[in-house]
Design a protein around this motif. Structure first.
Motif, PDB file in Angstrom:
ATOM      1  N   ALA A 225       0.736  -1.180  -0.110  1.00 31.16           N
ATOM      2  CA  ALA A 225      -0.047  -0.090   0.020  1.00 31.16           C
ATOM      3  C   ALA A 225       0.785   1.234   0.119  1.00 31.16           C
ATOM      4  CB  ALA A 225      -0.796  -0.008   1.232  1.00 31.16           C
ATOM      5  N   VAL A 226       2.041   1.404   0.742  1.00 30.76           N
ATOM      6  CA  VAL A 226       2.898   2.497   0.670  1.00 30.76           C
ATOM      7  C   VAL A 226       3.507   2.629  -0.530  1.00 30.76           C
ATOM      8  CG1 VAL A 226       4.814   3.403   1.854  1.00 30.76           C
ATOM      9  CG2 VAL A 226       3.196   2.071   3.160  1.00 30.76           C
ATOM     10  N   SER A 227       3.887   1.763  -1.000  1.00 31.22           N
ATOM     11  CA  SER A 227       4.643   1.772  -2.322  1.00 31.22           C
ATOM     12  C   SER A 227       3.419   2.465  -3.546  1.00 31.22           C
ATOM     13  CB  SER A 227       5.202   0.484  -2.934  1.00 31.22           C
ATOM     14  OG  SER A 227       6.231   0.124  -2.107  1.00 31.22           O
ATOM     15  N   ALA A 228       2.315   1.899  -3.417  1.00 25.89           N
ATOM     16  CA  ALA A 228       1.252   2.129  -4.329  1.00 25.89           C
ATOM     17  C   ALA A 228       0.774   3.618  -4.045  1.00 25.89           C
ATOM     18  CB  ALA A 228       0.067   1.354  -4.039  1.00 25.89           C
ATOM     19  N   ARG A 229       0.822   4.094  -2.865  1.00 24.15           N
ATOM     20  CA  ARG A 229       0.656   5.476  -2.455  1.00 24.15           C
ATOM     21  C   ARG A 229       1.495   6.431  -3.167  1.00 24.15           C
ATOM     22  NH1 ARG A 229       0.391   5.118   2.398  1.00 24.15           N
ATOM     23  NH2 ARG A 229      -1.909   4.640   2.499  1.00 24.15           N
ATOM     24  N   ASN A 230       3.095   5.982  -3.010  1.00 29.10           N
ATOM     25  CA  ASN A 230       4.021   6.631  -3.611  1.00 29.10           C
ATOM     26  C   ASN A 230       4.071   6.798  -4.956  1.00 29.10           C
ATOM     27  OD1 ASN A 230       4.688   7.191  -0.911  1.00 29.10           O
ATOM     28  ND2 ASN A 230       6.364   5.514  -0.837  1.00 29.10           N
ATOM     29  N   ALA A 231       3.419   5.706  -5.781  1.00 28.20           N
ATOM     30  CA  ALA A 231       3.587   5.543  -7.254  1.00 28.20           C
ATOM     31  C   ALA A 231       2.368   6.504  -7.670  1.00 28.20           C
ATOM     32  CB  ALA A 231       3.323   4.119  -7.533  1.00 28.20           C
ATOM     33  N   GLY A 232       1.527   7.095  -6.774  1.00 26.45           N
ATOM     34  CA  GLY A 232       0.595   7.968  -7.244  1.00 26.45           C
ATOM     35  C   GLY A 232      -0.810   7.391  -7.239  1.00 26.45           C
ATOM     36  N   ILE A 233      -0.903   6.417  -6.847  1.00 24.16           N
ATOM     37  CA  ILE A 233      -2.484   5.568  -6.730  1.00 24.16           C
ATOM     38  C   ILE A 233      -3.178   6.249  -5.714  1.00 24.16           C
ATOM     39  CG2 ILE A 233      -3.469   3.388  -6.329  1.00 24.16           C
ATOM     40  CD1 ILE A 233      -1.191   1.977  -7.550  1.00 24.16           C
ATOM     41  N   PRO A 234      -4.194   6.689  -6.025  1.00 25.18           N
ATOM     42  CA  PRO A 234      -5.305   7.474  -5.071  1.00 25.18           C
ATOM     43  C   PRO A 234      -5.722   6.257  -3.937  1.00 25.18           C
ATOM     44  CG  PRO A 234      -6.382   7.089  -6.917  1.00 25.18           C
ATOM     45  CD  PRO A 234      -4.980   6.765  -7.186  1.00 25.18           C
ATOM     46  N   THR A 235      -4.943   5.925  -3.218  1.00 23.72           N
ATOM     47  CA  THR A 235      -5.321   4.702  -2.253  1.00 23.72           C
ATOM     48  C   THR A 235      -6.595   5.015  -1.491  1.00 23.72           C
ATOM     49  OG1 THR A 235      -3.723   5.625  -0.661  1.00 23.72           O
ATOM     50  CG2 THR A 235      -3.099   3.711  -2.333  1.00 23.72           C
ATOM     51  N   ASP A 236      -6.637   6.259  -1.030  1.00 20.59           N
ATOM     52  CA  ASP A 236      -7.745   6.439   0.147  1.00 20.59           C
ATOM     53  C   ASP A 236      -9.358   6.597  -0.873  1.00 20.59           C
ATOM     54  OD1 ASP A 236      -6.055   7.005   1.929  1.00 20.59           O
ATOM     55  OD2 ASP A 236      -6.184   9.425   1.594  1.00 20.59           O
ATOM     56  N   ARG A 237      -8.995   7.082  -2.118  1.00 17.12           N
ATOM     57  CA  ARG A 237     -10.460   7.080  -2.959  1.00 17.12           C
ATOM     58  C   ARG A 237     -10.684   5.407  -3.239  1.00 17.12           C
ATOM     59  NH1 ARG A 237     -10.223  10.430  -8.120  1.00 17.12           N
ATOM     60  NH2 ARG A 237      -7.939  10.151  -7.942  1.00 17.12           N
ATOM     61  N   VAL A 238      -9.734   4.836  -3.401  1.00 13.39           N
ATOM     62  CA  VAL A 238      -9.875   3.353  -3.653  1.00 13.39           C
ATOM     63  C   VAL A 238     -10.448   2.648  -2.627  1.00 13.39           C
ATOM     64  CG1 VAL A 238      -8.760   1.061  -4.557  1.00 13.39           C
ATOM     65  CG2 VAL A 238      -8.166   3.332  -5.786  1.00 13.39           C
ATOM     66  N   THR A 239      -9.846   2.908  -1.474  1.00 15.93           N
ATOM     67  CA  THR A 239     -10.245   2.190  -0.325  1.00 15.93           C
ATOM     68  C   THR A 239     -11.756   2.574   0.097  1.00 15.93           C
ATOM     69  OG1 THR A 239      -8.142   2.065   0.734  1.00 15.93           O
ATOM     70  CG2 THR A 239     -10.111   2.050   2.195  1.00 15.93           C
ATOM     71  N   ILE A 240     -12.195   3.834  -0.069  1.00 19.84           N
ATOM     72  CA  ILE A 240     -13.670   4.187   0.141  1.00 19.84           C
ATOM     73  C   ILE A 240     -14.367   3.465  -0.970  1.00 19.84           C
ATOM     74  CG2 ILE A 240     -15.154   6.213   0.104  1.00 19.84           C
ATOM     75  CD1 ILE A 240     -13.055   7.687   1.279  1.00 19.84           C
ATOM     76  N   ALA A 241     -14.172   3.660  -2.119  1.00 18.66           N
ATOM     77  CA  ALA A 241     -14.917   3.020  -3.056  1.00 18.66           C
ATOM     78  C   ALA A 241     -15.257   1.313  -2.932  1.00 18.66           C
ATOM     79  CB  ALA A 241     -14.436   3.285  -4.603  1.00 18.66           C
ATOM     80  N   LEU A 242     -14.085   0.851  -2.436  1.00 18.29           N
ATOM     81  CA  LEU A 242     -14.310  -0.815  -2.078  1.00 18.29           C
ATOM     82  C   LEU A 242     -15.232  -0.839  -1.120  1.00 18.29           C
ATOM     83  CD1 LEU A 242     -10.524  -2.011  -2.751  1.00 18.29           C
ATOM     84  CD2 LEU A 242     -12.705  -2.287  -4.051  1.00 18.29           C
ATOM     85  N   PHE A 243     -15.235  -0.130   0.176  1.00 25.55           N
ATOM     86  CA  PHE A 243     -16.097  -0.318   1.093  1.00 25.55           C
ATOM     87  C   PHE A 243     -17.397  -0.073   0.839  1.00 25.55           C
ATOM     88  CE2 PHE A 243     -12.041  -0.403   3.845  1.00 25.55           C
ATOM     89  CZ  PHE A 243     -12.470  -1.598   4.767  1.00 25.55           C
ATOM     90  N   MET A 244     -17.645   1.028  -0.060  1.00 27.11           N
ATOM     91  CA  MET A 244     -18.870   1.537  -0.452  1.00 27.11           C
ATOM     92  C   MET A 244     -19.525   0.269  -1.427  1.00 27.11           C
ATOM     93  SD  MET A 244     -18.604   5.583  -1.218  1.00 27.11           S
ATOM     94  CE  MET A 244     -20.264   5.662  -1.665  1.00 27.11           C
TER      95      MET A 244
END
Length: 356
Positions: A225-244
């Protein structure tokens, strides 16, 4: 990135064209997350087709486990995506009865149009999923703990508000013919219409995970997850979308159950908590994230449903069903780990080495 998806992507983009167009090797086939679940499903189906007799393989027998698989599968798909991304959602166990009671109270007890109850139930699922996602992001608390708290909180709210608003923990619902046809009817008197909704969900989730950028983001988050965030992936938005999406699918199942059975109960739906996780794990999804497939989740769901219903068609004591499911879960995890280890250590012979 350390995830299996990124390793495959790197290999696919750097390998020579001649290697990309060649037939898949044994190692690449075994590497697939669904291999173990496919073997398990075939074995389970073969077992119950023998000991379950003709009734198990009849249309009525098939309908019994396909109906279970359809409801469970709709929830297992987003749960699988969450687990691939490194998260977990336990609140689906309370989301199912909460949405059932929502539509039953609004459209059954108070007599509002059925579309109002449907939208309110689905909206509740989206809202709970959004809260779960925000809490996981803001508090940095593991999703297991956050959704466990949401599970109990939502169960308490559902029970308390149901008694206050309707004076009962069970509410009758009479839906119109269109809603009944779309969400709560039987095809041929045996197969629930939710089978078609499950198929639609499989196609949608399969496209997202395998052919969209969003699917790559999910796999990357599960890998690191840390590398994904550093690579520019919007991890927060993806997380919220998955829970929704998880909340939406759970509320859909609860809503369709209320329409199907013409009533809703506060205590329904708790079995979906662990059943969905079991189905996903049997399907080859790693609990640590970064590894899994939609096909595997579907196969795991079918395997669980076959065992869950097949035991009643045999001469065995139905009380042993939980034991069989527990053994199956452990065997599935061991099998998936074995196949994955074999795949990672397998080195196919190249044409050059073969000539030598």
């Amino acid at each position: 990135m350390t995830s299996q998806a990124h390793d495959q992507l790197a290999a696919a983009t750097t390998a020579p064209l001649s290697q990309r167009s060649s037939m898949p090797s044994i190692g690449s086939l075994v590497r697939r997350p669904e291999v173990g679940s496919l073997i398990g499903m075939i074995a389970v189906l073969f077992f119950f087709s023998i000991f379950g007799g003709a009734n198990f393989m009849s249309s009525g027998g098939a309908a019994s486990w396909l109906n279970v698989a359809s409801e469970l599968g709709i929830i297992a798909l987003p749960i699988g995506l969450l687990m691939i991304a490194g998260h977990l959602d336990l609140s689906v166990g309370s989301m199912v009865p909460a949405s059932s009671m929502t539509i039953a109270i609004l459209s059954g007890h108070y007599g509002l149009p059925i579309i109002v109850g449907i939208l309110a139930a689905l909206g509740l699922g989206l809202a709970v999923g959004f809260v779960n996602g925000v809490l996981v992001i803001r508090t940095k608390v593991p999703s297991f703990v956050v959704t466990l708290a949401t599970l109990f909180a939502l169960a308490g709210l559902t029970l308390g508000l149901s008694v206050i608003l309707s004076g009962s923990t069970s509410v009758a619902l009479k839906s119109g013919p269109i809603a009944k046809l779309l969400f709560g009817d039987y095809l041929g008197g045996k197969f629930e219409v939710t089978l078609f909704w499950w198929i639609a969900a499989i196609l949608i989730v399969g496209f997202i995970l395998n052919f969209s950028r969003f699917g790559n983001w999910i796999l990357a988050m599960g890998g690191d997850a840390v590398s994904a965030r550093n690579a520019g992936i919007p991890t927060d938005r993806v997380t919220i979308a998955l829970f929704m999406s998880s909340g939406l699918c759970a509320s859909f199942v609860g809503m369709s159950q209320a329409i199907l059975y013409n009533s809703a109960q506060v205590a329904a739906g708790q079995s979906f908590i662990f059943n969905s996780i079991i189905a996903v794990v049997i399907g080859g999804v790693l609990l640590t994230g970064g590894y899994g497939s939609v096909v595997g989740i579907v196969l795991g769901t079918l395997t669980f449903a076959i065992v869950n219903q097949g035991i009643f068609y045999t001469g065995f004591d139905a009380n042993w069903a939980s034991l069989i499911i527990g053994v199956l879960l452990l065997a599935a995890v061991l099998m998936n780990n074995t196949f994955r280890t074999m795949a990672l250590t397998y080195a196919p012979r190249t044409k050059l080495s073969a000539r030598r």
